[in-house]
Structure formats: structure tokens, C-alpha cells
Design a protein around this motif. Structure first.
Motif, mmCIF file in Angstrom:
data_model
loop_
_atom_site.group_PDB
_atom_site.id
_atom_site.type_symbol
_atom_site.label_atom_id
_atom_site.label_comp_id
_atom_site.label_asym_id
_atom_site.label_seq_id
_atom_site.Cartn_x
_atom_site.Cartn_y
_atom_site.Cartn_z
ATOM 1 N N SER A 1 0.805 -0.768 0.246
ATOM 2 C CA SER A 1 0.099 -0.111 0.312
ATOM 3 C C SER A 1 0.735 1.495 -0.130
ATOM 4 N N ARG A 2 1.744 1.461 0.743
ATOM 5 C CA ARG A 2 2.507 2.504 0.538
ATOM 6 C C ARG A 2 2.999 3.273 -0.804
ATOM 7 N N PHE A 3 3.884 2.080 -1.041
ATOM 8 C CA PHE A 3 4.318 2.675 -2.509
ATOM 9 C C PHE A 3 3.479 2.315 -3.571
ATOM 10 N N SER A 4 2.070 1.485 -3.491
ATOM 11 C CA SER A 4 1.153 2.553 -4.633
ATOM 12 C C SER A 4 1.042 3.192 -4.369
ATOM 13 N N VAL A 5 0.630 3.890 -3.144
ATOM 14 C CA VAL A 5 -0.363 5.280 -2.421
ATOM 15 C C VAL A 5 1.142 6.418 -2.715
ATOM 16 N N LEU A 6 2.127 6.105 -2.505
ATOM 17 C CA LEU A 6 3.599 6.631 -3.114
ATOM 18 C C LEU A 6 3.350 7.319 -5.063
ATOM 19 N N ASN A 7 3.336 6.177 -5.142
ATOM 20 C CA ASN A 7 3.713 6.298 -6.775
ATOM 21 C C ASN A 7 2.638 6.573 -7.966
ATOM 22 N N ALA A 8 1.305 6.415 -7.242
ATOM 23 C CA ALA A 8 -0.119 7.978 -7.897
ATOM 24 C C ALA A 8 0.644 8.905 -7.173
ATOM 25 N N ASN A 9 0.240 9.317 -6.069
ATOM 26 C CA ASN A 9 0.687 10.819 -5.737
ATOM 27 C C ASN A 9 2.227 11.220 -6.753
ATOM 28 N N TYR A 10 2.821 10.698 -6.662
ATOM 29 C CA TYR A 10 3.952 11.132 -7.642
ATOM 30 C C TYR A 10 4.103 11.576 -9.381
ATOM 31 N N VAL A 11 2.585 10.600 -9.669
ATOM 32 C CA VAL A 11 2.254 10.706 -11.141
ATOM 33 C C VAL A 11 1.357 12.055 -10.641
ATOM 34 N N ARG A 12 0.983 12.508 -9.991
ATOM 35 C CA ARG A 12 -0.996 13.427 -9.594
ATOM 36 C C ARG A 12 -0.181 14.623 -9.939
ATOM 37 N N ALA A 13 1.689 14.376 -9.037
ATOM 38 C CA ALA A 13 2.087 16.317 -8.621
ATOM 39 C C ALA A 13 3.152 16.307 -9.885
ATOM 40 N N ARG A 14 3.452 15.483 -10.839
ATOM 41 C CA ARG A 14 4.261 15.244 -12.111
ATOM 42 C C ARG A 14 3.698 16.384 -12.669
ATOM 43 N N LEU A 15 1.765 15.675 -13.049
ATOM 44 C CA LEU A 15 1.016 15.919 -14.195
ATOM 45 C C LEU A 15 0.247 17.332 -13.556
ATOM 46 N N LYS A 16 -0.013 18.130 -12.464
ATOM 47 C CA LYS A 16 -1.033 18.850 -12.195
ATOM 48 C C LYS A 16 -0.948 19.381 -13.178
ATOM 49 N N ASP A 17 0.606 20.373 -13.328
ATOM 50 C CA ASP A 17 0.486 21.078 -14.103
ATOM 51 C C ASP A 17 0.128 21.546 -15.473
ATOM 52 N N VAL A 18 -0.712 20.314 -16.200
ATOM 53 C CA VAL A 18 -0.950 19.948 -17.247
ATOM 54 C C VAL A 18 -2.586 19.393 -17.046
ATOM 55 N N LEU A 19 -2.315 18.528 -16.665
ATOM 56 C CA LEU A 19 -3.677 18.362 -15.962
ATOM 57 C C LEU A 19 -3.824 17.696 -14.568
ATOM 58 N N PRO A 20 -4.885 19.035 -14.574
ATOM 59 C CA PRO A 20 -5.688 19.109 -12.612
ATOM 60 C C PRO A 20 -5.873 18.290 -12.203
ATOM 61 N N PRO A 21 -5.584 17.041 -11.059
ATOM 62 C CA PRO A 21 -6.483 16.233 -10.186
ATOM 63 C C PRO A 21 -8.053 16.929 -10.055
ATOM 64 N N ALA A 22 -8.794 15.896 -9.661
ATOM 65 C CA ALA A 22 -10.438 16.270 -10.155
ATOM 66 C C ALA A 22 -10.441 16.760 -8.168
ATOM 67 N N HIS A 23 -9.464 16.764 -7.362
ATOM 68 C CA HIS A 23 -9.752 16.609 -6.530
ATOM 69 C C HIS A 23 -8.470 17.612 -5.817
ATOM 70 N N ASN A 24 -8.253 18.625 -4.375
ATOM 71 C CA ASN A 24 -6.992 18.862 -4.395
ATOM 72 C C ASN A 24 -6.255 18.725 -2.767
ATOM 73 N N ARG A 25 -6.984 16.971 -3.013
ATOM 74 C CA ARG A 25 -5.532 17.045 -1.488
ATOM 75 C C ARG A 25 -5.532 15.828 -2.452
ATOM 76 N N PRO A 26 -4.030 14.509 -1.434
ATOM 77 C CA PRO A 26 -3.244 13.514 -1.785
ATOM 78 C C PRO A 26 -4.216 12.740 -2.464
ATOM 79 N N CYS A 27 -4.152 11.948 -3.169
ATOM 80 C CA CYS A 27 -5.060 10.683 -3.309
ATOM 81 C C CYS A 27 -4.222 9.503 -2.968
ATOM 82 N N MET A 28 -5.100 7.742 -3.030
ATOM 83 C CA MET A 28 -4.718 6.969 -2.590
ATOM 84 C C MET A 28 -3.873 6.712 -3.914
ATOM 85 N N HIS A 29 -4.460 5.134 -4.488
ATOM 86 C CA HIS A 29 -3.547 4.070 -5.094
ATOM 87 C C HIS A 29 -3.811 4.562 -6.569
ATOM 88 N N GLU A 30 -3.808 5.331 -7.024
ATOM 89 C CA GLU A 30 -4.681 6.327 -8.197
ATOM 90 C C GLU A 30 -4.791 7.560 -8.061
#
Lengths: 499, 125
Positions: free
Chosen positions: A360-389
Motif C-alpha cells: 500500500s505504501r508504494f502504490s500510494v506513493l507512486n500515484a501521488n508522484y504521478v499526480r504531482a508531476r502532471l498537475k500543471d498539465v492535467l489538474p487533479p479532480a480534487h485538491n488533496r493527496p490521493c491513495m493508490h490512483e
């Protein structure tokens, strides 16, 4: 172009098109029994059967080439959200092929298969500990089958209590489509509960659905946690208490269990039952239709109704208990998908208690890494850390450049990646749902994010590149509407000209 | 931008209503068809069926999803658009015309007062 194939592969011919009369691909041993006329045995001549006739090399090249245009987790990154396309370690396959497991016969006397019972009981015990439930049943053959089995148990529970008036199942509008389908299949009326602006279950709407006489009609709430928005439901204990206060049951859709393994337990949150997808979370392979395993977890009060046989300890021995008068009966033949349990057992033991939380730790970390790297081009639907996706929206590209989430996904194929899930959950416009899983390296995530960023720039500068994608795959943009309306999956031999 | 004709009434759930005397014709909006994508199947109520405000009276299936369509007002179905059976794409190409879903005889015309006008509906999009 970074990564992936750079030119369109020629569309392969079908084996029927390669066929030539009289060609034979195998060397059949000399016949030492009386010959039988095929047309007499089958009522059809060889020509009427119309089977492909090819030599061995043509056959070998045909299937080798087909396998090379396939895409799977072993060829590339597969970020399909809500599917947990993690890598399934090869050791699982090795143990599932042990002669002692692979050659078992389901009709063998129980006394001859203590090892198989050990596997089943071992998986049950480990999953009890991971989920916080009192009992695990391994029979259901798929996730939706597990959901339905849980609802059947809830129904049996209420019938035994004389509360058959409970005819409604509440399902949040972010749920997987299988939730309302399972409830309807069990004869329940489905009522949708909206999601609030923060992506959580709307507590005001839930309170209203549970108020007064309506509350006495509620059999269960089916809740996915983390939700399909990739968010952990912060009010989970409160929600379970609200439903319990009016006498209802709470089912956890465990499709997103990968975000919680070893870290937190649905049984402790207040759920009465849940399903697990062993073929997602516990690394028994999936895709292509199975075989899957939708194991379910239950609290004690639902246990009398669970499917038979129940594998349990009796003294020093493990037995298959069929003597359970309140059981809903079987939901699968024999013990479910036994070799899937061998794979899950192997996976669980390979991690062990001390490393289980890494999932769970690495799946959540990986999803948040992708979210952070893409947030300027593709905004997240909700402005809070995500879980595994992470759930991103391509709405601005649709509004400003007539580029949809679908176009971005199709273009991703040209970059050599499998697209993420599109347009789910339905409540997020132009939705892209990305689940990297814990088995990907930072380098792979970076290559994927670089591709996504590059595609978003293309969407602004040259949107037709996306509209026309994919341009490097075996087939281009498919007409999905035509495919749905005129489903045609059978090849027909072209008629000779002039006939 | 989505087309929102000024002479129709709308719901928050993206249905439109065209009133003609005591008859009301109902369909889904241009915005709705655009969000759904290509529509491949439509399930309509039978002529003579009663539909009631706020409840689902039909289903629209697209390549993306299946969606319920909710009755903006109550009444009895006097016509269901049979043409959608073989040409569901009319809901995409002509949502306010040949892509309509049903015509009903209204049971309570005052329900119309609670619907949105074109300006209010446009503001939601």
C-alpha cells in the motif's frame, strides 16, 4: 519520438487467409487402428469443416507474430485505473505448477489432500488478518461475484431476522457499475447517494436516505473505500455507524484494497462484509476474463449463512464442513479457483507480515508522484493527496482545443504506453484515472509522465495529432459506435468473384 | 458551446421540454448528448405508460456509459420516438428535433413552473 513503436505494423493476415488445401502442420503417427471416414464420423466433409491448413513454420510464425503485437504488463506500463495491473511475480506461477497442486483432482477423497486444505486455510487466515474480518470465503470466482455473494448473505441474514421489508440498497454515485448491478441481481431496489464537493460521501443526503420509514427499508450501503475518486473516505466510521443505527449492513467494495494492505483494515472501520479481488490486490493474474477470485470477508453475525463447504480447523485437522443448515449453498463448484489460491498464498508468504505494508505504501506513493508531476498539465479532480490512483481531468483541452480525454489516451498508444481508464468515475468530466501500482520504478513513471506532458503540449499546438491517433499501432482509431451496433467477430470466407 | 434553444424548458439533469398546448415533448439536451458520446441504444416507455416527475422513464446507452433519463414533468406517454430504435444516432445529431424521446399528455402543467429557462440552464454548463 520517445519510447514505443515508431511505425505502423502491417495488419497481420488471419490463419484462414494463410491456409492452402492439403498443407499439414504436424507429423501424425502411423495409424494402428481401423481408419474412420471423417464425413461419416462428423457428418461433414473436410471441405465443409473449413479448418485452416498450414505448415508448421507458417503456424509458428503466425502465433509468434501475433504475440509480439500483444500488449501486457510484461511488455510495458499498464496504468489502467481501478484495475491494479501490478506485476505478478513468476514464483507464483512456479508454485501453481507444482505437481502436487496442478495434478489434484477435485473428486479426490479429502483425506488425500491435506496440503490443498492447508493452502486454502492459510490464505483464509492471512486475509482475515489483513482485512480485520472474522471469516473469509474463497469461493466467488470474480469481484462482482463476491459482491453478489455478500448481498446474498445480507439478504439471508435479514430473512432469518424477520426483516424482509428491507428492500433498498444504497450505492454512492461514484461506485463501480457492478455495485448497483449486483444489488439489482439480488432483487434489491437501488438508490444512488451523491458525492460532495470534496469527493466524499454526501452525509446530508445519506442522513436523508436513512431517515424515518426509509431507513427501515435499507438493507445495506455498498461503499468503495478508497472511493473510485482515489480518495480515502474520512467519515468511514461515522457512515458505518449511521447505517448500523437504522439496522442496515455495510458492504465494502474491496476493488481498491491495494491502497490499504498492511496499513489499515476495513473490518476495523465498521464494515460487516467486503469482497477482495485476489486477481488484483494479491497478484493472481487477471485480464482476459480470468480466472479470478472474488474472496469475501465476513463478521461473525453473517458467518452462519456463508457458502459451503467451509474449510475450517477441527482439532488438529482441516476439514470441509458441509453441515451448515443456514448456508446459502454453493456459489462455485468445489473450492473455487484453487490454483489462484496457491498463487495468492505464495504472494502473501513472499511478503510476510513485516513487508505487507510496502504494497500500500508504494502504490500510494507512486500515484501521488504521478499526480504531482502532471498537475500543471492535467489538474487533479480534487485538491488533496490521493491513495493508490489519481483522477485527473482534461476538461480544459476539450473546452479550448476540442481535444478529449479519449484523444489523449489514443495518442499515448503512439508513445508506447497502455492508456489509463477513461471517463470513469462518471462524475468527473473528461476523466483520466491513472493507477501506477507499487511494482513500477521511478524511471518508468518518469517516462510515462514525460509522455503525458508532451501529449498535452501537442494538444495545444497540433490537436489533429491527437484526433488522428493512434498512428503507429496495428489498427488505427476504431469506430467504437459501429462496433457496438454491428458486432461482427466472425471471419467469413470471401466469395469467389463471379459466383 | 452547447446549443440551448431559448423556447424550451430544462432540468438540472439535462432533459428538455417543448410545450404545445397540453402536450409536452421530452428529450436530452445537446450538452447531454455531447457528454455521453455516441449513443448506441435507447430504451423508451410504451405508449400509454405513466411517467412521473423526477423518476427515470428511459435509459440511454452510449459507448461510454448507460444513463437514466428522468421525467421533467408527470404525464401519460402519447408517442415514443420509434425511429430511435434503428437510428439512435439521431439523439446525437438532432437532440431537439428528430432525436426527441417521448411526447406526453401533461397531468399537471404547473410543474413546468419549477423547470429552468434557457438562461438558467446555460448558466449550469
Amino acid at each position: 519520438m520517445p519510447g514505443g513503436r515508431t511505425k505502423r505494423v502491417p495488419e497481420p493476415k488471419l490463419i484462414f487467409e494463410k491456409s492452402r488445401p492439403g498443407r499439414i502442420g504436424c507429423n501424425v503417427p502411423r495409424c494402428d487402428t481401423p481408419e474412420v471416414d471423417l464425413s461419416k464420423a462428423l457428418g461433414k466433409t473436410r471441405a465443409e469443416l473449413d479448418l485452416p491448413e498450414v505448415d508448421e513454420l507458417t503456424l509458428l510464425r503466425h502465433f509468434t507474430n501475433l504475440s509480439q503485437i500483444n500488449y501486457g504488463i510484461e511488455t510495458g506500463f499498464y496504468p489502467l485505473g481501478s484495475c491494479t495491473m501490478k506485476y505478478n511475480p513468476k514464483v507464483n506461477e512456479a508454485t501453481a505448477r507444482f505437481q502436487g497442486f496442478a495434478n489434484l483432482h477435485p473428486m479426490q477423497p479429502e483425506a488425500t489432500i491435506p496440503g490443498a486444505f492447508e493452502i486454502l486455510h492459510g490464505v483464509q487466515s492471512m486475509l482475515c488478518e489483513i482485512t480485520g474480518f472474522d471469516h473469509i470465503t474463497l469461493q466467488p470466482l470474480a469481484g462482482a461475484h463476491g459482491e453478489m455473494t455478500c448481498l446474498m448473505l445480507i439478504k439471508a441474514y435479514f430473512e432469518a431476522r424477520g426483516e424482509s421489508q428491507r428492500s433498498v440498497v444504497l450505492v454512492p454515485d461514484s461506485a463501480h457499475g457492478t455495485n448497483p448491478a449486483s444489488a439489482a441481481r439480488c432483487g434489491y431496489d437501488v438508490k444512488s447517494i451523491p458525492t460532495d464537493a470534496d469527493g466524499n460521501t454526501d452525509l446530508v443526503a445519506l442522513e436523508k436516505a436513512l431517515a424515518g420509514e426509509d431507513g427501515q427499508k435499507v438493507a445495506a450501503l455498498m461503499l468503495t473505500n478508497p472511493s473510485t475518486l482515489g480518495l480515502f473516505e474520512p467519515n468511514i466510521e461515522k457512515i458505518c455507524n449511521m447505517v448500523h443505527a437504522v439496522g442496515g449492513q455495510v458492504f465494502c467494495d474491496g476493488a481498491n484494497m491495494n491502497a490499504m494492505v498492511g496499513t489499515t483494515r476495513p473490518g476495523d472501520h465498521g464494515f460487516d462484509c467486503m469482497h477482495l479481488n485476489l486477481h488484483k490486490t494479491f497478484s493472481t493474474p487477471h485480464g482476459g476474463g480470468g480466472p479470478g477470485c472474488g474472496a469475501i470477508g465476513l463478521k461473525d453475525h453473517l458467518a452462519p449463512y456463508q457458502p459451503v463447504p467451509v474449510i475450517r480447523k477441527e482439532g488438529e485437522n482441516l476439514v470441509a464442513d458441509y453441515d451448515r443448515p443456514l448456508s446459502i449453498g454453493r456459489v462455485a463448484a468445489f473450492y473455487g479457483q484453487f490454483l489462484m489460491e496457491v498463487r495468492a498464498y505464495t504472494y502473501l508468504r513472499a511478503f510476510g507480515r513485516e513487508h505487507m505494508a510496502d504494497i500500500s505504501r508504494f502504490s500510494v506513493l507512486n500515484a501521488n508522484y504521478v499526480r504531482a508531476r502532471l498537475k500543471d498539465v492535467l489538474p487533479p479532480a480534487h485538491n488533496r493527496p490521493c491513495m493508490h490512483e489519481c483522477i485527473l481531468t482534461a476538461e480544459k483541452y476539450k473546452k479550448e482545443h476540442d481535444v478529449r480525454a479519449l484523444d489523449i489516451s489514443k495518442r499515448l498508444i503512439d508513445y508506447g504506453f497502455h492508456p489509463p481508464t477513461n471517463y470513469f468515475p462518471l462524475i468527473v468530466p473528461e476523466c483520466l484515472m491513472i493507477e501506477p501500482t507499487e511494482t513500477e520504478t521511478k524511471e518508468t513513471l518518469d517516462e510515462f509522465c514525460d509522455a503525458m506532458i508532451s501529449i498535452c503540449h501537442e494538444a495545444v499546438e497540433n490537436p489533429d495529432l491527437l484526433h488522428d491517433a493512434p498512428s503507429t499501432s496495428v489498427v488505427g482509431r476504431l469506430d467504437e459506435t459501429l462496433a457496438v451496433k454491428q458486432l461482427d467477430v466472425r471471419w467469413k470466407r470471401p466469395q469467389p468473384v463471379g459466383v | 458551446m452547447a446549443n440551448v434553444p431559448a423556447d424550451l424548458k430544462y432540468t438540472k439533469s439535462h432533459e428538455w421540454v417543448r410545450v404545445d398546448g397540453n402536450l409536452a415533448t421530452i428529450g436530452i439536451t445537446d450538452h447531454a448528448q455531447s457528454e455521453l458520446g455516441d449513443i448506441v441504444f435507447v430504451d423508451l416507455p410504451a405508449v400509454g405508460a405513466e411517467i412521473s416527475q423526477g423518476n427515470s422513464f428511459g435509459t440511454v446507452e452510449s459507448v461510454k456509459t448507460a444513463a437514466d433519463v428522468y421525467a421533467p414533468i408527470s404525464g401519460k406517454v402519447v408517442a415514443a420516438n420509434a425511429g430511435l430504435g434503428s437510428a439512435s444516432e439521431l439523439m446525437n445529431s438532432d437532440p431537439y428535433g428528430d432525436g426527441y424521446m417521448v411526447t406526453i399528455e401533461m397531468s399537471d402543467a404547473s410543474q413546468l413552473d419549477g423547470l429552468l429557462d434557457a438562461a438558467a440552464y446555460s448558466a449550469l454548463l
